[in-house]
Design a protein around this motif. Structure first.
Motif, PDB file in Angstrom:
ATOM      1  N   PHE A 151      84.269 -47.396   1.474  1.00 31.96           N
ATOM      2  CA  PHE A 151      83.781 -48.229   1.122  1.00 31.96           C
ATOM      3  C   PHE A 151      82.620 -49.307   1.216  1.00 31.96           C
ATOM      4  N   PRO A 152      81.171 -48.860   0.521  1.00 32.52           N
ATOM      5  CA  PRO A 152      80.394 -49.408   0.361  1.00 32.52           C
ATOM      6  C   PRO A 152      79.819 -51.318   0.537  1.00 32.52           C
ATOM      7  N   ALA A 153      78.845 -51.693   1.768  1.00 29.41           N
ATOM      8  CA  ALA A 153      79.394 -53.447   1.869  1.00 29.41           C
ATOM      9  C   ALA A 153      78.556 -53.986   2.062  1.00 29.41           C
ATOM     10  N   ASP A 154      77.165 -52.880   2.551  1.00 25.59           N
ATOM     11  CA  ASP A 154      76.097 -53.945   2.580  1.00 25.59           C
ATOM     12  C   ASP A 154      74.691 -53.271   2.495  1.00 25.59           C
ATOM     13  N   VAL A 155      73.944 -53.473   2.327  1.00 24.15           N
ATOM     14  CA  VAL A 155      72.456 -52.814   2.599  1.00 24.15           C
ATOM     15  C   VAL A 155      71.152 -53.390   2.992  1.00 24.15           C
ATOM     16  N   TYR A 156      69.794 -53.064   3.472  1.00 24.62           N
ATOM     17  CA  TYR A 156      68.609 -53.297   4.308  1.00 24.62           C
ATOM     18  C   TYR A 156      67.758 -52.709   3.972  1.00 24.62           C
ATOM     19  N   VAL A 157      66.729 -52.629   3.083  1.00 28.12           N
ATOM     20  CA  VAL A 157      65.708 -52.409   3.061  1.00 28.12           C
ATOM     21  C   VAL A 157      64.815 -52.314   3.874  1.00 28.12           C
ATOM     22  N   THR A 158      63.944 -51.080   4.555  1.00 26.08           N
ATOM     23  CA  THR A 158      62.512 -51.497   5.581  1.00 26.08           C
ATOM     24  C   THR A 158      62.546 -50.062   5.265  1.00 26.08           C
ATOM     25  N   LYS A 159      60.506 -50.612   5.483  1.00 28.61           N
ATOM     26  CA  LYS A 159      59.955 -48.474   5.371  1.00 28.61           C
ATOM     27  C   LYS A 159      60.297 -47.803   4.557  1.00 28.61           C
ATOM     28  N   ASP A 160      60.500 -48.445   3.023  1.00 29.17           N
ATOM     29  CA  ASP A 160      60.594 -47.526   1.693  1.00 29.17           C
ATOM     30  C   ASP A 160      62.489 -46.859   2.366  1.00 29.17           C
ATOM     31  N   HIS A 161      63.067 -46.860   2.925  1.00 29.43           N
ATOM     32  CA  HIS A 161      64.481 -46.883   3.025  1.00 29.43           C
ATOM     33  C   HIS A 161      65.246 -47.868   2.579  1.00 29.43           C
ATOM     34  N   ALA A 162      66.579 -47.460   2.236  1.00 27.52           N
ATOM     35  CA  ALA A 162      67.812 -48.155   1.528  1.00 27.52           C
ATOM     36  C   ALA A 162      68.886 -47.765   2.616  1.00 27.52           C
ATOM     37  N   TYR A 163      69.006 -48.658   3.399  1.00 27.11           N
ATOM     38  CA  TYR A 163      70.087 -48.605   4.588  1.00 27.11           C
ATOM     39  C   TYR A 163      71.474 -48.996   3.919  1.00 27.11           C
ATOM     40  N   VAL A 164      72.710 -47.977   3.986  1.00 24.84           N
ATOM     41  CA  VAL A 164      74.247 -48.713   3.440  1.00 24.84           C
ATOM     42  C   VAL A 164      75.424 -48.089   4.073  1.00 24.84           C
ATOM     43  N   VAL A 165      75.710 -49.575   4.426  1.00 23.80           N
ATOM     44  CA  VAL A 165      76.820 -49.359   5.664  1.00 23.80           C
ATOM     45  C   VAL A 165      78.370 -49.150   4.785  1.00 23.80           C
ATOM     46  N   ALA A 166      78.971 -48.423   5.429  1.00 29.41           N
ATOM     47  CA  ALA A 166      80.331 -48.402   4.787  1.00 29.41           C
ATOM     48  C   ALA A 166      81.276 -48.337   5.008  1.00 29.41           C
TER      49      ALA A 166
END
Length: 581
Positions: free
Chosen positions: A268-283
């Protein structure tokens, strides 16, 4: 996202919008009343006007630059250089989030008083439906999702239900529980279910819902009963909305256009952070699979590429994520804050979990050299870490709100102050100039509050907080918190009462909102008490795979890192990338 100990069961549910049909903005009960109703981004004007909460980023740089303030970190003046607002605003009365329709949703009613013995909770002969018009459901479909609001005999709307009638013909569910009676389709809207007992205090409960009228093509009103231990425990009326895009909207407006969409291979994807040209999605883990972290290379914004998926055994509820330099911080309900090394951004490496104990951290927030971790369990507290060495956080303090019982959901640091969204205990300000000796300064509290998210900035010399709740009829509040001991409500903003807001970003004079089933909303807040909607994108469709009927579905996470794009997590669609309008 609600706190895990309160709402975990509802996280696997979803509530859908169908994309093409028109829908009236009228609800059985005013969506928001602060001198006027609120709908489709129109602002309330009751002496001033309204706005909403957000994570502040006043365009302080690219989140890929570790030295810059990233989306959500605040700025010295998030307000515009605009003389049209002089900082003056009337104080609005607090009307709370309680939804109190003036009349029952329907004339349909149970013929037995509450407390009466009852043999069969599914006995339709016990309902007076003499006022229900014949033919109301002749063209009713037998599939779809509905969001139900129940009005008890007291007049308050206190419970929301999600009804799922699968398109593949599978049995229906209510709040994820199988229906024990299902008669929904041409000529009828009747269903029942049983909620299992939760010892030692809550017995098994049987529910029956009976439709009566169809005031709109996609809305059904009727009556319900709840039975337990052979007695009528509660009863009332309901309104069931099979949502479409609200107010007859198109998919998008204001130049907010979808550039890319990629599924997230987690629960269940819940949040995202974007840095260093990468998106980090937690679930968060759900019935389909565990939660964890998905890493996307977004150097080509129109073509995100999954580079890594991380899941830890027995640790499946990852709800928040933030980064500083080469460190990625993940909120875990098992391990506290998990630290990963992202010096190679495509391949995060586990470093440690802090503070080194079993503690449930729900969200994380970074400002400067401070990491704040909101931990509702086992003891409600906000952990304050020194992250001047990003990969080696040092615990400085555990901040607790006086009289706190709901637990902290989120927080926002601004200057020397920390603003904690302490759910049932309100929106609370602390002086953290000395982080080892935090001082509580004041709070904004009202009956029935569930303070959920916030952002703070300076506008026309005033310190303004954008605070938002979660739940039925929850909406955005604009607070003047210049004097934290005397916070004042100066504006409000809300859409349909069935749906609430999850996360937001304040970037310059625009407020970007992840609004669950209402999709993405962009408000012009150049005059804080008078925001106006300038763009939207409806991310929600009833027929999308994985959609159901829960309250916390749709656009849930959002970041605007200053690279010209808006990154959104949708609970069913995954990672969506839009141009920044």
């Amino acid at each position: 996202m609600p706190l895990p100990f309160r709402w975990l069961l509802s996280l696997t549910l979803s509530l859908a919008l169908t994309g093409c049909s028109q829908e009236s903005s009228a609800d059985a009960g005013t969506p928001l009343d602060a001198g006027a109703s609120v709908d489709s981004g129109t602002s309330v004007d009751a002496g001033t006007s309204d706005a909403g909460p957000g994570d502040v980023d006043a365009g302080a740089g690219d989140a890929g630059d570790p030295s810059s303030q990233d989306a959500g970190s605040g700025s010295s003046d998030a307000g515009p250089q605009d003389e049209t607002w002089d900082g003056g605003a009337a104080t609005l009365p607090e009307l709370t989030d309680w939804l109190t329709p003036p009349d029952p949703y329907s004339d349909c009613a149970l013929t037995l008083p509450t407390g009466s013995p009852i043999t069969d909770c599914k006995d339709l002969s016990l309902f007076d439906r003499s006022s229900c018009p014949s033919g109301a459901f002749d063209t009713l479909e037998s599939v779809g999702t509905y969001h139900l609001l129940g009005r008890g005999l007291s007049g308050y709307v206190t419970v929301g239900y999600g009804l799922t009638l699968p398109f593949d013909g599978a049995p229906g569910t209510l709040n994820g529980r199988p229906l024990t009676r299902q008669s929904v389709g041409p000529g009828s809207f009747v269903f029942s279910t049983t909620f299992a007992a939760t010892p030692p205090y809550v017995p098994a409960r049987d529910f029956t819902f009976v439709g009566c009228t169809r005031p709109e093509p996609r809305r059904i009103n009727g009556c319900f009963v709840q039975c337990a231990d052979g007695k009528v425990r509660s009863q009332g009326t309901f309104t069931a909305l099979r949502p479409s895009w609200g107010r007859g909207e198109s998919e998008s407006s204001g130049g907010l256009t979808l550039q890319a969409e990629v599924p997230v291979p987690l629960g269940f994807p819940a949040d995202v952070y974007v840095t260093k040209d990468h998106a980090y999605v937690v679930a968060i883990g759900d019935k389909s699979q565990p939660g964890g972290l998905a890493v996307f290379d977004v150097r080509t914004r129109t073509n995100p590429v999954l580079t890594k998926r991380i899941q830890l055994p027995g640790d499946t509820y990852w709800n928040g994520v933030w980064a500083k330099g080469d460190a990625l911080y993940i909120a875990s309900t098992q391990a506290g804050v998990i630290v990963y090394d992202i010096s190679n951004p495509a391949d995060p490496q586990y470093v440690r979990a802090v503070p080194g104990e079993a503690i449930a951290v729900h969200t994380v927030h970074v400002q400067g050299d401070r990491l704040f971790a909101m931990a509702p369990e086992p003891a409600s507290q906000t952990l304050v870490f020194d992250v001047s060495s990003p990969l080696a956080p040092v615990l400085l303090n555990r901040v607790t709100v006086s009289g706190e019982w709901g637990g902290p959901h989120d927080a926002f640091a601004y200057g020397d102050r920390l603003y904690i969204n302490s759910t049932s205990s309100g929106f609370v300000a602390f002086d953290v100039s000395n982080p080892e000796h935090a001082l509580e300064l004041g709070a904004y509290v009202f009956e029935g509050q569930y303070s959920h998210a916030s952002a703070v900035g300076t506008f026309a010399g005033r310190t303004i907080a954008f605070e938002g709740g979660e739940g039925i009829n929850a909406h955005l509040r604009v607070l003047d918190v210049t004097d934290p001991a005397n916070m004042r409500l100066i504006g409000e903003y809300g859409l349909r009462p069935h749906f609430s807001i999850h996360n937001m970003i304040l970037r310059g004079t625009k407020l970007y909102i992840a609004y669950y089933q209402e999709g993405v909303r962009v408000l012009d807040v150049s005059v804080p008490p008078q925001p106006r909607e300038v763009a939207h994108f409806n991310t929600f469709l009833e027929t999308q795979p994985g959609r159901g009927s829960g309250s916390f579905e749709g656009a849930i996470g959002i970041r605007v890192p200053g690279d010209g794009y808006v990154y959104v997590v949708d609970t069913a669609r995954g990672l969506l990338i839009f141009n920044e309008p």
